[in-house]
Design an enzyme around this catalytic site. Structure first.
Site, PDB file in Angstrom:
ATOM      1  N   GLU A 162      44.897  68.059  13.089  1.00  0.00           N
ATOM      2  CA  GLU A 162      46.156  68.776  12.845  1.00  0.00           C
ATOM      3  C   GLU A 162      46.069  70.215  13.328  1.00  0.00           C
ATOM      4  OE1 GLU A 162      49.080  71.214  10.423  1.00  0.00           O
ATOM      5  OE2 GLU A 162      46.906  71.385  10.659  1.00  0.00           O
ATOM      6  N   ASP A 202      40.815  67.783   9.237  1.00  0.00           N
ATOM      7  CA  ASP A 202      40.119  68.838   9.981  1.00  0.00           C
ATOM      8  C   ASP A 202      40.385  70.225   9.420  1.00  0.00           C
ATOM      9  OD1 ASP A 202      42.833  68.617  10.935  1.00  0.00           O
ATOM     10  OD2 ASP A 202      42.266  69.860  12.652  1.00  0.00           O
TER      11      ASP A 202
END
Length: 410
Positions: free
Chosen positions: A175, A80
């Site tokens: 994350e 991400d």
């Protein structure tokens, strides 16, 4: 270096922003797009046991090519990108042989990346920089890390003369919103230790990070016609201002460095009747971290004593802790990474992370996991950039770590 460049560009043009407001896991469906591409690519280069689980974790294995026992090591990066800035329609700009001067990211909007403000740019004179076009983030955090890991595995597969033990790789979702290691199956991963490729400047090697908490402040006001409001109206926005002012004014990200902690107000929305503040609380020292949370709560308590017992509501949730406690008993894993850099002519920069990484949570789940540079700078915004040469050096470090681990196991 063209291989890693092409790979990196392919990854960053896939929008994978995570969403802190969504409790689903992963928090955005679009993270699956890159995860599926990575599964195909890992299989194509010859990795084994390539899996994509129900939580969007990609894992794969490079089998050992030696006949003696070597610790299984891992390399991890996250899929991400930050929700802080748009990751849609990333349009990378290339600047070969950077001359150390201002870079015009967007002429129409007068967006300039300047070494007079971002001094680290001068570290990369003569290198090939990849920047944004000023309208999005770049995504080097952490797609540079992904590109480096995949490229390193491909190199080891194509060069069987380089001896290595079993290597596991993993790519994680979410994350950037603090959930990246939440559903990570350490037992399935099966590594003795791992490294996240999620740092910045060339040479960074980190095994300390912030203790971290997120905090939501809800301030409840009362709306009354302003012409008849005396003694009756409670303006939640003004109380919010009092809350903000009551915290130490110099203990904020823009005024702290090194091991100094902070309170960071990163979002707010409000009307007379209700205002919400979103904070993150950070400190490397656990005792100081606990004191910060207590101070935060005390500000709310003091305001409630003054105004009303239910005016200010505070919710504080721990996010992750300093991984130093889990790394120090196995410092040889840091030593291996340091030696790898030295053998490649890279000066190790061992310092504490002023942030977090999947490695901090993974270390507490039983997988010691220091952090290594991925090469990017100015993460989470339009001024993000990375040098192609930095990504190649990070790739070389991965390969060298595999070699040194094997040599020490003989």
């Amino acid at each position: 270096m063209q291989n890693i460049t092409d790979r990196f560009v392919k990854y960053i043009t896939i929008d994978t922003q995570s969403d802190p407001e969504n409790s689903a896991f992963p928090s955005t469906e679009k993270q699956w797009d890159l995860a599926r591409i990575l599964v195909d690519e890992l299989q194509e280069i010859g990795m084994q046991n390539v899996t994509l689980d129900d939580n969007c974790y990609v894992m794969a294995t490079l089998p050992s090519n030696v006949d003696f026992k070597v610790p299984t090591i891992g390399f991890i990066s996250h899929i991400d990108t930050s929700p802080d800035y748009s990751g849609t329609n990333v349009n990378p700009q290339f600047h070969p042989n950077y001359n150390g001067e201002d870079i015009i990211l967007n002429k129409e909007k007068n967006i300039i990346l300047s070494p007079s403000y971002f001094e680290d740019l001068l570290l990369y004179k003569g290198k090939t920089l990849i920047t944004t076009d000023g309208t999005t983030l770049l995504g080097a955090d952490d797609k540079a890390g992904i590109a480096e890991i995949v490229t390193a595995m491909e190199y080891l597969i194509k060069h069987p003369e380089i001896k290595h033990g079993k290597i596991r790789v993993a790519f994680t979702p979410d994350e950037e919103v603090g959930k990246g290691a939440g559903m990570f199956d350490v037992k399935k991963f099966g590594a003795d230790w791992a490294y996240t490729m999620d740092g910045s400047q060339v040479g960074e090697l980190e095994y300390e990070n912030f203790n971290a908490a997120g905090a939501k402040v809800t301030i409840n006001g009362k709306i009354v016609h302003p012409g008849y409001a005396k003694g009756k109206m409670i303006n939640s926005m003004l109380i919010a201002n009092d809350f903000i002012a009551a915290l130490p004014k110099d203990e904020v990200p823009e005024k702290t460095e090194g091991y100094e902690g902070f309170y960071h107000l990163y979002a707010m929305k409000g009307e007379v009747e209700k205002t919400e503040l979103q904070y993150i609380i950070r400190d490397h020292d656990l005792k100081l971290f606990q004191e910060r949370k207590e101070t935060f709560q005390k500000v709310a308590d003091d305001l409630n004593k003054k105004i009303g017992s239910t005016t200010v509501e505070v919710e504080i949730k721990d996010q992750y802790f300093n991984m130093r406690e889990k790394i120090e008993p196995v410092m040889h894993i840091v030593d291996i990474a340091e030696e790898a850099m030295k053998q490649l002519g890279i000066k190790p920069l061992i310092k504490a992370i002023r942030g977090g990484t999947d490695g901090s949570q993974l270390s507490y789940k039983g997988l010691p996991c220091p952090n290594i540079f991925a090469g990017g700078h100015n993460f989470h915004g339009r001024y993000e950039y990375v040098a192609v040469e930095s990504m190649q050096l990070a790739t070389d470090v991965i390969v060298k770590i595999a070699q040194i681990t094997t040599e020490r196991a003989k």
